[in-house]
Design an enzyme around this catalytic site. Structure first.
Site, PDB file in Angstrom:
ATOM      1  N   SER A  33      47.540  37.911  46.161  1.00 22.33           N
ATOM      2  CA  SER A  33      47.076  37.551  44.822  1.00 22.33           C
ATOM      3  C   SER A  33      47.665  36.192  44.424  1.00 22.33           C
ATOM      4  O   SER A  33      47.421  35.194  45.096  1.00 22.33           O
ATOM      5  CB  SER A  33      47.436  38.655  43.831  1.00 22.33           C
ATOM      6  OG  SER A  33      46.823  38.427  42.578  1.00 22.33           O
TER       7      SER A  33
ATOM      8  N   ASP B  81      35.926  42.220  43.246  1.00 27.52           N
ATOM      9  CA  ASP B  81      36.937  41.308  42.721  1.00 27.52           C
ATOM     10  C   ASP B  81      36.248  40.059  42.190  1.00 27.52           C
ATOM     11  O   ASP B  81      35.540  39.365  42.932  1.00 27.52           O
ATOM     12  CB  ASP B  81      37.934  40.944  43.825  1.00 27.52           C
ATOM     13  CG  ASP B  81      39.070  40.070  43.314  1.00 27.52           C
ATOM     14  OD1 ASP B  81      39.150  39.835  42.098  1.00 27.52           O
ATOM     15  OD2 ASP B  81      39.891  39.628  44.152  1.00 27.52           O
TER      16      ASP B  81
ATOM     17  N   HIS C 290      40.545  44.360  43.634  1.00 25.74           N
ATOM     18  CA  HIS C 290      41.663  43.421  43.759  1.00 25.74           C
ATOM     19  C   HIS C 290      42.952  44.191  44.048  1.00 25.74           C
ATOM     20  O   HIS C 290      43.246  45.198  43.413  1.00 25.74           O
ATOM     21  CB  HIS C 290      41.796  42.610  42.467  1.00 25.74           C
ATOM     22  CG  HIS C 290      42.748  41.465  42.569  1.00 25.74           C
ATOM     23  ND1 HIS C 290      42.424  40.280  43.193  1.00 25.74           N
ATOM     24  CD2 HIS C 290      44.036  41.317  42.154  1.00 25.74           C
ATOM     25  CE1 HIS C 290      43.446  39.447  43.126  1.00 25.74           C
ATOM     26  NE2 HIS C 290      44.446  40.063  42.506  1.00 25.74           N
TER      27      HIS C 290
END
Length: 487
Positions: free
Chosen positions: A315, A419, A449
């Protein structure tokens, strides 16, 4: 579509995340500035942490190191038990491993991965499970758990300490956790589980970086901490070489009290080579180094020994990894003998002022919706400089600076179907492929995600498949014989 349990947990997760972000926006500026000198790398009141364990109880030993006296930056080392194998075992295993070119049956189903872009990653791949054949070897060249040096006088085990000169060498992976720059840590239960899995599957030493969080430490603190970890690794490699040249035993001189000679210190006069890294880190590979000169002679190729390093960012950690990769390319020989040979960007935290198709269609997606992520960027970027086209947020913004994309290392990008950040990650990968950088993209069906790193989803088949896919690709670039793992 994600399961009902995932949807319900997503609602609860978003509620808690929104509450925490709003609370952080109310932190007075004076309180935030007061923490700037040292910083915060974890929030134990928000998520549980896993204690380090220097034993190979589950196949991986861990230890925590504070690497910078002026900040709170730390590193957790994940050393797989395969490091206890014979240093000659890699050469013996390679012919056998090449004879097998099939993947596990659990990864061949289309239900685990939706599609891939760029280079394929599923065909004619070495069976990497043979690499883990050392898991049950306890009496080997690199030292073992029955070593007399590992027990105190009362018989209490003090943890693994390398013994002997013939320790098995492994590449090193720098890992940067996620959390939107405002949460997460390198020692959280979920990150500890993920790094242990990666260390075992990739057969590498994982260094999980605990960088400073915002809003206590805004940009560029986290990015500088990531680069600081890479420089620390380069220093450790050089200290280990100095120790070797002076005849010291690999693994440091602090195992036994009698070994008090030949200590190697850095500029502060206090730091010795980290024992685990000195004994097991960075196998050398003869490779071609590129030195960029001038317009008349654009570059020069020369052979040299390099120590392999892979970057992996989760991320927002993907943004840090990409920044560190760019700085490593700029530094060139200044990082010798460490060389960044590849990077893995797992659903990177990219964004921009002009919304992409996925940002419009999936703006209210699971766990991390766009509104909350924009708020996280407001907490991370310096006050008065908020811009979604900031170089830290948008990798393709004009005038970003840094080295040309053609000099970037091979980059594997992991994205999820549900996502909203995926389109910008795909666009970045496409730009890399246009300049002939090996930059495949793996998109996972029905995934969200952080589907491979979130605490609730870590033990799902998709999370396991993703880690195994990463291992296959990483081994292509860390092979001691070059790119012997072909697709």
């Amino acid at each position: 579509m994600p399961s009902v349990a995932v949807k319900l947990y997503s609602v609860f997760f978003k509620f808690m995340l929104k509450h925490r972000l709003q609370n952080r926006t109310q932190i007075p500026a004076d309180d935030a500035n007061a923490a700037t000198s040292f910083g915060v790398t974890s929030r134990p009141d928000e998520e549980s942490t896993a204690a380090s364990n220097p034993l190979f109880t589950d196949g991986v030993a861990t230890k925590d190191i504070h690497i910078d006296p002026t900040t709170s930056v730390s590193i957790r080392i994940f050393l797989p038990e395969t490091s206890l194998g014979s240093p000659d075992s890699d050469l013996r295993a390679q012919p056998k491993s090449r004879a097998k070119a099939s993947r596990p049956d659990s990864l061949t189903g289309s239900d685990l991965r939706r599609s891939s872009y760029g280079a394929a990653t599923t065909d004619n791949v070495t069976d990497y499970h043979n690499r883990n054949s050392f898991n049950h070897r306890r009496n080997s060249y690199g030292g073992n758990v029955d070593d007399l040096a590992l027990k105190s006088e009362n018989g209490v085990y003090r943890g693994y300490a390398p013994a002997g000169k013939n320790c098995r060498k492994l590449p090193v992976m720098l890992q940067f956790h996620g959390g939107g720059f405002v949460s997460g840590s390198n020692d959280s239960v979920s990150n500890d589980f993920f790094c242990r899995r990666i260390a075992k599957l990739c057969d590498v030493i994982v260094l999980a970086v605990g960088y400073r969080l915002s809003p206590e430490n805004r940009y560029p603190a986290a990015f500088e901490d990531g680069l600081k970890a890479l420089h620390w690794l380069a220093k450790q490699a050089n200290l280990a070489e100095c120790s070797k040249s002076l005849g010291n035993r690999r693994g440091g001189a602090d195992v036994k009290k009698s070994d008090s000679h030949g200590h190697i210190a850095d500029a502060f006069g206090a730091s010795m080579a980290e024992p685990w890294l000195a004994a097991h880190g960075d196998p050398s590979r003869y490779d071609w180094q590129i030195q960029f000169l001038n317009r008349s002679v654009p570059f020069l190729l020369f052979p040299c020994w390099v120590k392999l390093c892979v970057l992996l960012g989760v991320s927002c950690g993907g943004n840090i990894a990409d920044y560190v990769a760019r700085k490593a390319v700029e530094a060139g020989n200044l990082l010798d003998p460490v060389k960044v040979v590849a990077q893995v960007l797992m659903y990177p935290f990219f964004i921009g002022n002009v919304p992409t198709h996925s940002e419009i269609k999936l703006a209210n997606s699971y766990f991390y919706d766009k509104t909350m992520c924009v708020l996280a960027w407001k907490l991370f970027l310096p006050e008065g400089e908020f811009d979604l086209d900031h170089p830290a947020a948008n990798p393709l913004v004009a005038g970003r600076g840094g080295p040309p994309l053609k000099r970037m290392p091979p980059t594997l990008t992991i994205i999820a179907e549900h996502d909203w950040m995926k389109d910008r990650a795909i666009a970045y990968s496409e730009e890399l492929r246009k300049v002939n950088v090996d930059a495949p993209v793996l998109e996972y069906k029905d995934a969200v995600h952080e589907f491979a790193t979130l605490d609730m989803l870590l033990k799902t088949p998709q999370a396991q498949a993703c880690a195994e896919d990463i291992a296959i690709w990483v081994k292509k670039h860390i092979s001691l014989r070059g790119h012997e793992f072909s697709y």
